[in-house]
Design an enzyme around this catalytic site. Structure first.
Site, mmCIF file in Angstrom:
data_model
loop_
_atom_site.group_PDB
_atom_site.id
_atom_site.type_symbol
_atom_site.label_atom_id
_atom_site.label_comp_id
_atom_site.label_asym_id
_atom_site.label_seq_id
_atom_site.Cartn_x
_atom_site.Cartn_y
_atom_site.Cartn_z
ATOM 1 N N LYS A 166 0.682 -0.816 -0.270
ATOM 2 C CA LYS A 166 -0.182 -0.241 -0.031
ATOM 3 C C LYS A 166 0.599 1.430 0.261
ATOM 4 C CE LYS A 166 -3.574 -2.560 1.102
ATOM 5 N NZ LYS A 166 -4.614 -2.427 0.038
ATOM 6 N N HIS A 285 -6.715 -13.984 -7.173
ATOM 7 C CA HIS A 285 -7.402 -12.627 -6.531
ATOM 8 C C HIS A 285 -9.017 -12.744 -6.996
ATOM 9 C CE1 HIS A 285 -9.000 -8.756 -5.403
ATOM 10 N NE2 HIS A 285 -8.222 -8.389 -3.673
#
Length: 467
Positions: A166, A285
């Site tokens: 992130k 994902h």
């Protein structure tokens, strides 16, 4: 002979067959059907069977050129949904000859491709599929599976640890690689591209792969452990996707990644086949899944999407956390965890499993718990998911007050403490907080993490619950 009779007739006259005995080779589907007012459940169930197999809205003369009894889908049983008005579970059997071998794309195009827009239904949800062993055997499945992955990584007896880098968007390739290195050096097994990190103006894919590979090899040299970064190969076309996967293999990294729903099953199966042939692990994902699976009465349940992924191919897939920021009721989450990992799963309606599923030794998939989790969740995660899982802390690593590497240390220490306590026979559900506090005494990094996240909770009601 009677000859061809034009006209429209009720679906249930042809496609509702309660006397039918299912075959071992049939694909079985459980649909949650919400008929329009005035439409009987038998007609609604038969309409689903018809429109997802050989039927259309009117009688056609070409029906006489084939054997409909051999090829048609059949609604063979209907149950009312307890506690819900005008909702039914319609069970449909499809002959295996309706489906192309080894093609999840064709299976879904047939079963859910057209019928969900049907006017006679207010809503429709595919709750579960039974994949017959004869059809399972036409799929390669995961490139490697759980045991081969552990052997490649030389890591046993504990869950694997990951971290999503992130901020997910906006970092330069060099700064991104630095964040990867800090996390891996601190004790994580993997770091991860976020699902929407592909090849954007601020960070092109080739630069990212190069800096991440440098981070992997540097951290491996320092720790003596095998490390990996999920390099997202998802792209706008299959040729570009494969180019990225080939480059990752040439760099010598152990794992790549794909967004299997937005990328599509055809692309996913292509990539999985390449990964098996070239020794790459494949992380999956599930971006976009909640668009499809979150509403209780319409869409496709994630247990079906999980089965489809195991057939199409992937070594890891995100499965929810039970305790974090994203949707995931415990029994429902555990139902698709076992469907991903185990070889034989018994029917268990208490967990939402409608059919017994035999995977006939198709490799298993590691469930990935990711989304809003931190060190205080570790005992629950180890207790819920067990050793064969990946526990992925993004903000729960990078949000550490001292930086990425101390955040990784805190996660690794808390994991090792929980695994040791479990192996000593302690009850993680009851003693979890005490176990973490004890570990804080000899890990200042963990103590700092515990202080930061001691009050964080995500307490909302799950949308998708068992009936």
């Amino acid at each position: 002979s009677v000859g061809f009779k034009a006209g429209v007739k009720e679906y249930k006259l042809t496609y509702y067959t309660p006397e039918y005995e299912t075959k071992d080779t049939d694909i079985l589907a459980a649909f949650r059907v919400s008929p329009q007012p005035g439409v009987p459940p038998e007609e609604a169930g038969a309409a689903v069977a018809a429109e997802s197999s050989t039927g259309t809205w009117t009688t056609v003369w070409t029906d006489g050129l084939t054997n409909l009894d051999r090829y048609k889908g059949r609604c063979y049983h209907i149950d009312p949904v307890l506690g819900e008005e005008d909702q039914y579970i319609a069970y449909v059997a499809y002959p295996l000859d309706l489906f192309e071998e080894g093609s999840v794309t064709n299976m879904f195009t047939s079963i859910v491709g057209n019928v969900f827009g049907f006017k006679a239904l207010r809503a429709l949800r595919l709750e579960d599929l039974r994949i017959p062993t004869a059809y399972v055997k036409t799929f390669q499945g995961p490139p490697h599976g759980i045991q081969v992955e552990r052997d490649k990584l030389n890591k046993y007896g504990r869950p694997l640890l990951g971290c999503t880098i992130k901020p997910k968007l906006g970092l330069s390739a060099k700064n991104y690689g630095r964040a990867v290195y800090e996390c891996l050096r601190g004790g994580l097994d993997f770091t991860k591209d976020d699902e929407n990190v592909n090849s954007q103006p601020f960070m092109r894919w080739r630069d990212r792969l190069l800096f991440c590979a440098e981070a992997i090899f540097k951290s491996q040299a320092e720790t003596g452990e095998i490390k990996g970064h999920y390099l997202n190969a998802t792209a706008g076309n299959c040729e570009e996707m494969m180019k990225r996967a080939v480059f990752a293999r040439e760099l010598g990294v152990p794992i790549v990644m794909h967004d299997y729903l937005t990328g599509g099953f055809t692309a996913n199966t292509t990539l999985a086949s390449y990964c098996r042939d070239n020794g790459l692990l494949l992380h999956i994902h599930r971006a976009m899944h909640a668009v499809i699976d979150r509403q209780k009465n319409h869409g496709i349940h994630f247990r079906v999407l999980a089965k489809a992924l195991r057939m199409s191919g992937g070594d890891h897939i995100h499965s929810g956390t039970v305790v974090g920021k994203l949707e995931g009721e415990r029994n429902i989450t555990l139902s698709f965890v076992v469907l991903l990992r185990d070889d034989y799963i018994e029917k268990d309606r208490s967990r939402g499993i409608f059919f017994t599923q035999d995977w006939v030794s198709l490799p298993g998939v590691l469930p990935v718990a990711s989304g809003g989790i931190h060190v205080w969740h570790m005992p629950a995660l180890v207790e819920i998911f067990g050793d064969d899982s990946v526990l992925q802390f993004g903000g729960g690593t990078l949000g550490h007050p001292w930086g990425n590497a101390p955040g990784a240390v805190a996660n690794r220490v808390s994991l090792e403490a929980c695994v040791q306590a479990r192996n000593e026979g302690r009850d993680l559900a009851r003693e979890g907080n005490d176990i973490i506090r004890e570990a804080c005494k000899w890990s200042p990094e963990l103590a700092a993490a515990c202080e930061v996240w001691k009050e964080i909770k995500f307490e909302f009601t799950d949308m998708d619950t068992l009936d």
